[in-house]
Design a protein around this motif. Structure first.
Motif: not given
Length: 158
Positions: A79-83, A117-120
């Protein structure tokens, strides 16, 4: 006297990649939504960076239904969240060929806090025999029903 400097012996660790399944060829997909620009197929492509994104906010379900039951030994989800900062929860469950209800594999919550923390990345070693279906439910933000779910990558190893 003769001497020679030699390199110390290094133990060799063989990293064996699991036999990743070609999900596009093996499964029928059911999903609650997808964005036109981020189709689910992108989450199954190893070199794809964009992944899947929901077409509507809130909790989403991705169900992989195997044409023939499979033995699953490895699961990798990314999972990735950059915003935006958010707390995501996901549930991974499976249905055996002779089962009547889904069995939970893992339920997990974690925090995204970009840019730190942008990626799991989660990898699970399992021994699931005769898998008929695998279901991934994503609640993108447990405190914000307006958040959009996404999945960067999903791999299953046999």
């Amino acid at each position: 006297m003769r001497k020679q400097i030699i390199e110390p012996a290094q133990p060799r660790i063989a990293l064996v990649e699991p036999n990743w399944l070609d999900l596009e060829q093996l499964v029928q997909l059911e999903l609650t939504s997808e964005a036109e620009t981020h189709l689910i197929e992108a989450a199954f492509t190893p070199n794809e960076n964009e992944g899947w994104r929901a077409g509507q906010p809130g909790k989403q379900t991705i169900r992989l239904i195997f044409e023939e039951p499979h033995h699953i030994k490895q699961i990798r989800v990314v999972f990735q969240e950059l915003a935006q900062a958010r707390t995501q929860e996901f549930l991974l469950s499976w249905l055996s060929a002779d089962g009547l209800s889904y069995q939970e594999i893992v339920r997990q919550q974690y925090n995204f806090n970009p840019p730190a923390t942008c990626q799991q990345v989660e990898e699970y070693t399992v021994d699931l025999k005769a898998v008929k279906a695998l279901e991934l439910t994503i609640n993108p933000d447990i405190s914000n029903p307006g958040a959009y779910a996404s999945l960067a990558h999903l791999q299953l190893g046999g």
